[in-house]
Design a protein around this motif. Structure first.
Motif, PDB file in Angstrom:
ATOM      1  N   GLY A 197       4.000   1.216   6.571  1.00  0.00           N
ATOM      2  CA  GLY A 197       2.842   1.695   5.823  1.00  0.00           C
ATOM      3  C   GLY A 197       2.201   2.926   6.420  1.00  0.00           C
ATOM      4  O   GLY A 197       1.937   3.907   5.716  1.00  0.00           O
ATOM      5  N   THR A 198       1.933   2.905   7.722  1.00  0.00           N
ATOM      6  CA  THR A 198       1.266   4.033   8.348  1.00  0.00           C
ATOM      7  C   THR A 198       2.165   5.259   8.381  1.00  0.00           C
ATOM      8  O   THR A 198       1.691   6.391   8.265  1.00  0.00           O
ATOM      9  N   PHE A 201       1.633   6.586   4.940  1.00  0.00           N
ATOM     10  CA  PHE A 201       0.257   6.989   4.633  1.00  0.00           C
ATOM     11  C   PHE A 201      -0.162   8.244   5.397  1.00  0.00           C
ATOM     12  O   PHE A 201      -0.877   9.091   4.856  1.00  0.00           O
ATOM     13  N   TRP A 300      10.483  -2.949   8.879  1.00  0.00           N
ATOM     14  CA  TRP A 300       9.553  -2.365   7.903  1.00  0.00           C
ATOM     15  C   TRP A 300       8.987  -3.497   7.061  1.00  0.00           C
ATOM     16  O   TRP A 300       9.724  -4.223   6.403  1.00  0.00           O
ATOM     17  N   ASN A 303       5.124  -4.490   1.372  1.00  0.00           N
ATOM     18  CA  ASN A 303       4.111  -3.553   0.903  1.00  0.00           C
ATOM     19  C   ASN A 303       3.922  -3.750  -0.603  1.00  0.00           C
ATOM     20  O   ASN A 303       4.893  -3.777  -1.354  1.00  0.00           O
ATOM     21  N   ASP A 330       1.324   5.671  -3.904  1.00  0.00           N
ATOM     22  CA  ASP A 330       2.421   4.744  -4.170  1.00  0.00           C
ATOM     23  C   ASP A 330       3.761   5.465  -4.280  1.00  0.00           C
ATOM     24  O   ASP A 330       4.804   4.906  -3.933  1.00  0.00           O
ATOM     25  N   TYR A 333       4.919   5.848  -0.661  1.00  0.00           N
ATOM     26  CA  TYR A 333       5.374   4.555  -0.153  1.00  0.00           C
ATOM     27  C   TYR A 333       6.769   4.218  -0.685  1.00  0.00           C
ATOM     28  O   TYR A 333       7.675   3.859   0.081  1.00  0.00           O
ATOM     29  N   TYR A 337      10.127   3.886   1.648  1.00  0.00           N
ATOM     30  CA  TYR A 337      10.754   2.572   1.771  1.00  0.00           C
ATOM     31  C   TYR A 337      12.170   2.569   1.200  1.00  0.00           C
ATOM     32  O   TYR A 337      13.067   1.920   1.745  1.00  0.00           O
ATOM     33  N   TYR A 363      -1.743 -10.783  -0.908  1.00  0.00           N
ATOM     34  CA  TYR A 363      -2.220  -9.478  -0.434  1.00  0.00           C
ATOM     35  C   TYR A 363      -3.741  -9.402  -0.384  1.00  0.00           C
ATOM     36  O   TYR A 363      -4.428  -9.794  -1.326  1.00  0.00           O
ATOM     37  N   VAL A 366      -3.021  -3.134   0.735  1.00  0.00           N
ATOM     38  CA  VAL A 366      -1.704  -2.689   0.298  1.00  0.00           C
ATOM     39  C   VAL A 366      -0.593  -3.336   1.112  1.00  0.00           C
ATOM     40  O   VAL A 366       0.530  -3.517   0.636  1.00  0.00           O
ATOM     41  N   ALA A 367      -0.896  -3.744   2.356  1.00  0.00           N
ATOM     42  CA  ALA A 367       0.099  -4.431   3.186  1.00  0.00           C
ATOM     43  C   ALA A 367      -0.496  -5.576   3.992  1.00  0.00           C
ATOM     44  O   ALA A 367       0.251  -6.350   4.576  1.00  0.00           O
TER      45      ALA A 367
END
Length: 390
Positions: A197-198, A201, A300, A303, A330, A333, A337, A363, A366-367
């Motif tokens: 995620g990071t 992002f 990973w 998400n 999104d 992401y 991924y 959730y 987002v993760a």
């Protein structure tokens, strides 16, 4: 000597002292009113800022109302436990905090339950961002604690250290690993990185790859640091009143076309760079693994923007709000991924679709996951740790 002329009206002599006193009095009144106005605006904007800072999203409010006593205690402690302090090379780590649901030691490391650390116990170091750290979860429900509980259920002792930290990218985790390998007496048997995620992002946030969270804020601070130390009025730009005026100006100014939009081409370009950088980090860590004798594991995590989980109404609303707040995120992401999924390396595990078959609420971000989601992830990590590739 001029004598007054009889019958002619003479103006009174000018009393400069009285005029000066009257002017000073009016000036003092004006300054006092201005100060009262500015202080009032400062207090009002501060109060509104604190109120917004303390506001909780629906998913958090639901967790507070419906959660266990320990989860409710977490949300009471969550804000004071947010304080960070400077840490060499990795920039920030949590400040020490001693609560019942959140406990952080003097080194900024969060407590992991069900763990037993000594010179001979199988030792796992876990790195990651706030998902690994355990945002939204008390100490007992973080992924490291749940993995340790899985070992305990299996009748084995394990020492797990949670080196996760909010907003950390994998390069920061690499630097922290180097620091810990240099100084720790007990070297790890396995080192697990929980990412995804990071990495995406920070590319979205900064429009470039291999930078940490809030990179532009740090850069701007250091770029203007010398100026800030000189005499002047630059401190006024940090006042609540200045920020209020900036917000008003932004609202009344003509809207310009935004350059913040993210195209599919941007997402694909960044995703290639993200995975190239990530694999370079993997190569460095694998060299460290050979030198220090530990097994490197790269995962990973699931998400919301990537998997195909059937979202509950609350999760769908959360997804809608995130897309509105971060338009185009999104796309980044999914591109990152998808590129990760295509990479075939024995020490890289793709869990973006881990939750696809689960229909219950999981959730909180987002993760970020609730206790049920963290348990699913922890069980999978336990399997990965126990079943190394041949």
């Amino acid at each position: 000597k001029n004598e007054p002329i009889a019958g002619v009206h003479q103006p009174p002599p000018t009393r400069y002292g009285s005029l000066a006193r009257a002017f000073v009095l009016r000036l003092c009144v004006a300054v006092t009113l201005a100060v009262i106005f500015v202080v009032g605006v400062e207090l009002l904007t501060y109060w509104r800022g604190v109120e917004n800072q303390h506001s909780m999203g629906p998913e958090v409010e639901a967790a507070v109302v419906q959660g266990t006593a320990e989860e409710r205690e977490y949300w009471r402690e969550q804000e004071p436990a947010q304080k960070v302090q400077y840490e060499p090379y990795v920039l920030w780590r949590r400040a020490p905090f001693n609560g019942s649901a959140i406990s952080i030691n003097a080194d900024g490391i969060r407590r992991t339950l069900h763990t037993h650390c000594d010179a001979t116990t199988f030792t796992v170091w876990m790195f990651g961002d706030s998902v690994m750290w355990g945002w939204g979860s008390p100490d007992s429900e973080t992924i490291p604690s749940l993995v340790a509980a899985d070992y305990e259920k299996a009748g084995r002792q394990v020492c797990i250290v949670n080196y996760g930290e909010k907003g950390w990218a994998n390069t920061q985790e690499l630097f922290e690993l180097v620091q810990q390998l240099k100084h720790a007496d007990r070297k790890p048997d396995a080192v697990l990185f929980y990412d995804g995620g990071t990495e995406a992002f920070t590319a979205y946030e900064n429009k470039q790859v291999d930078v940490h969270s809030n990179y532009l804020d740090f850069k701007n601070y250091l770029d203007t640091w010398i100026t800030e130390r000189k005499s002047g009025f630059s401190y006024l730009s940090r006042s609540n009143t200045y920020r209020l005026l900036e917000n008003i100006a932004a609202r009344v100014s003509p809207k310009e076309e935004s350059n913040d939009s993210v195209s599919e081409s941007d997402a694909q370009t960044w995703s290639r760079a993200i995975m190239q950088n990530y694999q370079e980090n993997m190569n460095i860590i694998e060299l460290l693994a050979k030198q220090y004798g530990f097994r490197p594991i790269f995962v990973w995590y699931p998400n919301m923007a990537v998997g195909h989980k059937q979202l509950t109404p609350d999760e769908a609303e959360l997804s809608r709000r995130l897309k509105k707040r971060f338009p185009g995120m999104d796309l980044v992401y999914r591109a990152a991924y998808e590129r990760c999924r295509e990479i075939s390396r024995p020490d890289l595990y793709y869990l973006g679709d881990l939750l696809d078959d689960t229909k219950t609420p999981l959730y909180r971000g987002v993760a970020h996951l609730n206790a049920t989601g963290n348990q699913i992830a922890a069980d999978r990590l336990f399997q990965i740790l126990e079943n190394p590739p041949n």
